[in-house]
Design an enzyme around this catalytic site. Structure first.
Site, PDB file in Angstrom:
ATOM      1  CB  SER A   1      -0.924   0.002   1.222  1.00  0.00           C
ATOM      2  OG  SER A   1      -1.763  -1.119   1.215  1.00  0.00           O
TER       3      SER A   1
ATOM      4  CE1 TYR B   1     -15.602   1.757  -7.255  1.00  0.00           C
ATOM      5  CE2 TYR B   1     -16.614  -0.200  -8.202  1.00  0.00           C
ATOM      6  CZ  TYR B   1     -16.576   1.172  -8.049  1.00  0.00           C
ATOM      7  OH  TYR B   1     -17.513   1.959  -8.675  1.00  0.00           O
TER       8      TYR B   1
ATOM      9  CE1 TYR C   1      -1.830  -4.955   4.007  1.00  0.00           C
ATOM     10  CE2 TYR C   1      -1.009  -4.611   1.785  1.00  0.00           C
ATOM     11  CZ  TYR C   1      -1.304  -4.128   3.037  1.00  0.00           C
ATOM     12  OH  TYR C   1      -1.061  -2.797   3.333  1.00  0.00           O
TER      13      TYR C   1
ATOM     14  CE  LYS D   1       1.250  -4.504   6.274  1.00  0.00           C
ATOM     15  NZ  LYS D   1       1.515  -3.427   5.298  1.00  0.00           N
TER      16      LYS D   1
END
Length: 299
Positions: free
Chosen positions: A47, A110, A136, A165
């Site tokens: 990110s 989204y 993630y 993560k």
């Protein structure tokens, strides 16, 4: 075989020139800083690596550069996140082809997805590559949350899904992953995405952290982890308080990437340009960051 993904792993920032092009020398400088300061692996195109602001061709180019430049000095994780399962598979296959040690697959964003859709997304990635996959989970950005039971289902079916993560502000969520999944696979890596939860994740039996602050505060976070693992708890608490002070940069009202890049620019000496639509740090807050960094002896 012991899982190689543990300890302190930076989600490496992508360094750009002022015109927005990739600054290859700046990226080399950051990589060398991180390796020199003892991090345990490197995660590119996460990110804060601004993967959402990179074209697919740029992502491939950056991934190849990262694998080649690191050159086996540390394990390399390449992000393959995408709203499209096909694109995620394509990026994961490319990462495997160029010699990455693992990929990190963020939940699609989204569209709201149910557990069946999330399962199929990660299952399709796992079926198309042999290298390890780190899930993630960052629901505050993606709007999707991987439940511990879904993670367990994936881990039981796909042996190359070897870690997560977990960037979530919920100790219970991390605890339940550790309780459920590590019982099935003790080598499954549970890594927090928040500096504030390093103590929680390690005390609960997790494996470490993938945190943005490591880009400029690698020595602090590495010492934090090392002192915990060597049972030097007084020293651990001292460094934990330093990390608390470091995190005050996120209270300045700027974007996370903007403050990370400004701090990294001041400590490591790389450019602080952020690709739109995210903006860089204001001059006023850059001065405040400078004061914070000096107060904890990073400058």
């Amino acid at each position: 075989m012991q899982n190689k993904f543990y300890g302190i792993i930076p989600p490496v920032l992508t360094i750009f020139n002022d015109d927005g092009s990739i600054d290859w020398d700046g990226n080399k400088k950051l990589i060398d800083y991180l390796i020199k300061n003892g991090v345990n692996a490197l995660f590119f195109e996460g990110s804060v690596g601004e993967f959402t602001q990179l074209s697919l061709d740029e992502r491939r180019e950056l991934a190849k550069f990262a694998v080649d430049y690191v050159d086996g000095r540390l394990p390399v994780i390449i992000g393959c996140g995408s709203c499209s399962t096909y694109e995620a598979i394509d990026m994961a296959k490319y990462a495997e082809k160029i010699g990455a040690d693992a990929v990190a697959a963020v939940t699609p964003y989204y569209w709201p997805l149910n557990d069946r859709e999330l399962y199929e997304h990660f299952a399709n990635i796992a079926l198309n590559i042999e290298i390890p996959i780190i899930l993630y989970n960052i629901p505050m950005i993606t709007g999707q949350n991987l439940s511990p039971s879904l993670i367990l289902k994936l881990v039981k079916k796909f042996p190359n899904i070897i870690g997560i993560k977990d960037t979530i502000d919920s100790v219970a969520h991390m605890r339940n992953i550790i309780t459920l999944v590590k019982q099935e696979n003790p080598d499954f890596s549970v890594l927090t995405g928040f500096d504030d939860h390093v103590l929680n994740i390690l005390a609960l039996g997790g494996d470490g952290a993938i945190t943005g602050c490591c880009n400029f505060a690698a020595p602090v976070l590495v010492d934090l982890y090392t002192n915990f693992k060597t049972a030097k708890y007084d020293e651990f608490i001292k460094y934990y308080h330093i990390v608390r002070n470091i995190n005050s940069i996120f209270d300045l009202g700027e974007s996370i990437i903007g403050v990370l890049k400004e701090a990294c620019s001041q400590v490591v000496g790389v450019n602080n340009f952020v690709r739109p639509p995210i903006l860089g740090c204001s001059k006023e807050n850059a001065k405040k960051i400078n004061k914070i960094l000096k107060s904890i002896n990073l400058l």
